[in-house]
Scaffold this motif. Structure first.
Motif, PDB file in Angstrom:
ATOM      1  N   SER A  97      51.849  70.979  23.229  1.00 29.57           N
ATOM      2  CA  SER A  97      51.761  69.536  22.990  1.00 29.57           C
ATOM      3  C   SER A  97      51.811  68.728  24.277  1.00 29.57           C
ATOM      4  CB  SER A  97      52.886  69.088  22.054  1.00 29.57           C
ATOM      5  OG  SER A  97      52.691  69.632  20.781  1.00 29.57           O
ATOM      6  N   ASP A  98      52.070  69.382  25.386  1.00 23.06           N
ATOM      7  CA  ASP A  98      52.016  68.684  26.675  1.00 23.06           C
ATOM      8  C   ASP A  98      50.580  68.423  27.103  1.00 23.06           C
ATOM      9  OD1 ASP A  98      54.726  68.631  26.851  1.00 23.06           O
ATOM     10  OD2 ASP A  98      54.874  70.431  28.103  1.00 23.06           O
ATOM     11  N   ARG A  99      49.637  69.081  26.486  1.00 19.11           N
ATOM     12  CA  ARG A  99      48.220  68.897  26.819  1.00 19.11           C
ATOM     13  C   ARG A  99      47.615  67.880  25.867  1.00 19.11           C
ATOM     14  NH1 ARG A  99      49.690  74.092  26.930  1.00 19.11           N
ATOM     15  NH2 ARG A  99      49.485  75.200  28.899  1.00 19.11           N
ATOM     16  N   TRP A 100      46.973  66.872  26.415  1.00 18.67           N
ATOM     17  CA  TRP A 100      46.464  65.767  25.594  1.00 18.67           C
ATOM     18  C   TRP A 100      45.369  66.218  24.643  1.00 18.67           C
ATOM     19  CZ3 TRP A 100      41.349  64.582  26.122  1.00 18.67           C
ATOM     20  CH2 TRP A 100      40.718  65.027  27.278  1.00 18.67           C
ATOM     21  N   ALA A 101      44.581  67.216  25.023  1.00 16.87           N
ATOM     22  CA  ALA A 101      43.496  67.672  24.146  1.00 16.87           C
ATOM     23  C   ALA A 101      44.050  68.335  22.886  1.00 16.87           C
ATOM     24  CB  ALA A 101      42.589  68.638  24.902  1.00 16.87           C
ATOM     25  N   PHE A 102      45.117  69.083  23.021  1.00 17.04           N
ATOM     26  CA  PHE A 102      45.714  69.719  21.854  1.00 17.04           C
ATOM     27  C   PHE A 102      46.331  68.675  20.926  1.00 17.04           C
ATOM     28  CE2 PHE A 102      49.207  71.885  19.628  1.00 17.04           C
ATOM     29  CZ  PHE A 102      48.471  72.839  18.965  1.00 17.04           C
ATOM     30  N   VAL A 103      46.925  67.650  21.482  1.00 19.43           N
ATOM     31  CA  VAL A 103      47.509  66.585  20.660  1.00 19.43           C
ATOM     32  C   VAL A 103      46.417  65.862  19.873  1.00 19.43           C
ATOM     33  CG1 VAL A 103      48.865  64.457  20.715  1.00 19.43           C
ATOM     34  CG2 VAL A 103      49.463  66.325  22.220  1.00 19.43           C
ATOM     35  N   ILE A 104      45.265  65.660  20.477  1.00 20.43           N
ATOM     36  CA  ILE A 104      44.153  65.023  19.768  1.00 20.43           C
ATOM     37  C   ILE A 104      43.672  65.921  18.634  1.00 20.43           C
ATOM     38  CG2 ILE A 104      41.742  64.299  20.002  1.00 20.43           C
ATOM     39  CD1 ILE A 104      42.483  63.187  22.741  1.00 20.43           C
ATOM     40  N   SER A 152      41.889  59.265  15.160  1.00 14.73           N
ATOM     41  CA  SER A 152      42.611  60.461  15.587  1.00 14.73           C
ATOM     42  C   SER A 152      42.688  60.549  17.107  1.00 14.73           C
ATOM     43  CB  SER A 152      41.984  61.711  14.998  1.00 14.73           C
ATOM     44  OG  SER A 152      40.671  61.880  15.451  1.00 14.73           O
ATOM     45  N   VAL A 153      41.623  60.156  17.800  1.00 18.52           N
ATOM     46  CA  VAL A 153      41.686  60.135  19.269  1.00 18.52           C
ATOM     47  C   VAL A 153      42.663  59.068  19.734  1.00 18.52           C
ATOM     48  CG1 VAL A 153      40.351  59.599  21.347  1.00 18.52           C
ATOM     49  CG2 VAL A 153      39.391  61.102  19.624  1.00 18.52           C
ATOM     50  N   GLY A 154      42.622  57.899  19.115  1.00 12.43           N
ATOM     51  CA  GLY A 154      43.547  56.825  19.494  1.00 12.43           C
ATOM     52  C   GLY A 154      44.997  57.188  19.234  1.00 12.43           C
ATOM     53  N   CYS A 155      45.273  57.747  18.064  1.00  7.31           N
ATOM     54  CA  CYS A 155      46.645  58.139  17.738  1.00  7.31           C
ATOM     55  C   CYS A 155      47.103  59.310  18.600  1.00  7.31           C
ATOM     56  CB  CYS A 155      46.749  58.501  16.268  1.00  7.31           C
ATOM     57  SG  CYS A 155      46.555  57.112  15.161  1.00  7.31           S
ATOM     58  N   GLY A 156      46.201  60.238  18.877  1.00 11.35           N
ATOM     59  CA  GLY A 156      46.555  61.364  19.738  1.00 11.35           C
ATOM     60  C   GLY A 156      46.887  60.935  21.153  1.00 11.35           C
ATOM     61  N   LEU A 157      46.098  60.026  21.693  1.00  7.54           N
ATOM     62  CA  LEU A 157      46.394  59.530  23.046  1.00  7.54           C
ATOM     63  C   LEU A 157      47.672  58.714  23.067  1.00  7.54           C
ATOM     64  CD1 LEU A 157      42.826  58.565  24.306  1.00  7.54           C
ATOM     65  CD2 LEU A 157      44.225  60.519  24.985  1.00  7.54           C
ATOM     66  N   PHE A 158      47.898  57.919  22.019  1.00  8.76           N
ATOM     67  CA  PHE A 158      49.145  57.148  21.942  1.00  8.76           C
ATOM     68  C   PHE A 158      50.349  58.078  21.850  1.00  8.76           C
ATOM     69  CE2 PHE A 158      52.505  55.096  19.495  1.00  8.76           C
ATOM     70  CZ  PHE A 158      52.703  53.952  20.244  1.00  8.76           C
ATOM     71  N   ALA A 159      50.250  59.108  21.009  1.00  8.36           N
ATOM     72  CA  ALA A 159      51.358  60.047  20.860  1.00  8.36           C
ATOM     73  C   ALA A 159      51.596  60.835  22.146  1.00  8.36           C
ATOM     74  CB  ALA A 159      51.080  61.002  19.705  1.00  8.36           C
ATOM     75  N   ARG A 174      56.620  77.197  21.903  1.00  4.33           N
ATOM     76  CA  ARG A 174      55.198  77.335  22.186  1.00  4.33           C
ATOM     77  C   ARG A 174      54.441  76.060  21.811  1.00  4.33           C
ATOM     78  NH1 ARG A 174      52.423  82.698  20.365  1.00  4.33           N
ATOM     79  NH2 ARG A 174      53.490  83.417  22.214  1.00  4.33           N
ATOM     80  N   VAL A 175      54.820  75.449  20.690  1.00  5.17           N
ATOM     81  CA  VAL A 175      54.169  74.214  20.272  1.00  5.17           C
ATOM     82  C   VAL A 175      54.503  73.079  21.218  1.00  5.17           C
ATOM     83  CG1 VAL A 175      54.056  72.497  18.431  1.00  5.17           C
ATOM     84  CG2 VAL A 175      54.086  74.909  17.875  1.00  5.17           C
ATOM     85  N   ALA A 176      55.742  73.041  21.677  1.00  8.90           N
ATOM     86  CA  ALA A 176      56.134  71.981  22.604  1.00  8.90           C
ATOM     87  C   ALA A 176      55.380  72.102  23.921  1.00  8.90           C
ATOM     88  CB  ALA A 176      57.636  72.024  22.845  1.00  8.90           C
ATOM     89  N   SER A 177      55.137  73.317  24.379  1.00  3.15           N
ATOM     90  CA  SER A 177      54.378  73.470  25.627  1.00  3.15           C
ATOM     91  C   SER A 177      52.901  73.157  25.406  1.00  3.15           C
ATOM     92  CB  SER A 177      54.559  74.873  26.193  1.00  3.15           C
ATOM     93  OG  SER A 177      53.961  75.825  25.349  1.00  3.15           O
TER      94      SER A 177
END
Length: 109
Positions: free
Chosen positions: A75-82, A48-55, A70-73
Motif C-alpha cells: 500500500s506504500d505504492r500509489w499504483a497498488f492503492v489505485i 477510483s483514481v481520485g480516491c486512490g491518490l487521496f488515500a 505485506r499489504v502495508a508494504s
C-alpha cells in the motif's frame, strides 16, 4: 496461475484493510449510490483514481501494519492503492446496479 492467486489474495486483504479504515467503506457506499442511481460507467475509474491518490497521500495506515505486513508494504505504492480503490468502486457499483434490479423486480411481482 499461482501469481494470480497470490495477487487476488493480496488485493482482498488490501480491500479488507481499507474497509477497516473508514475511508474505504465510505467510498464503497458512494459507489453503491452511483450504481443505484445509474451514474455513467466512466465515472467509476475517474473516482477510483481520485480516491486512490487521496488515500495514498493523506491516509496513514501504519497503525494497521502489524496485522498485514505485506499489504502495508504494497500500500506504500500509489499504483497498488489505485488498483485497490478501483476494485472497491467496481464492486460497489455492481452492488448498486444489482440492488436496483432486485428492487424493481420486487415491485413488479
Amino acid at each position: 496461475m499461482l501469481w494470480l492467486v497470490r495477487f487476488l489474495g493480496l488485493l482482498s486483504q488490501a480491500v479488507f484493510l481499507e474497509f477497516l479504515h473508514v475511508f474505504g467503506f465510505i467510498v464503497f457506499l458512494l459507489a453503491i449510490l452511483l450504481g443505484y442511481f445509474r451514474a455513467p460507467w466512466w465515472i467509476v475509474p475517474i473516482l477510483s483514481v481520485g480516491c486512490g491518490l487521496f488515500a495514498d497521500r493523506f491516509i496513514d495506515l501504519t497503525y494497521l501494519a502489524d496485522i498485514f505486513r505485506r499489504v502495508a508494504s504494497a500500500s506504500d505504492r500509489w499504483a497498488f492503492v489505485i488498483i485497490v480503490y478501483f476494485a472497491i468502486m467496481i464492486g460497489g457499483y455492481l452492488v448498486g446496479l444489482l440492488g436496483r434490479l432486485f428492487i424493481k423486480r420486487g415491485r413488479r411481482s
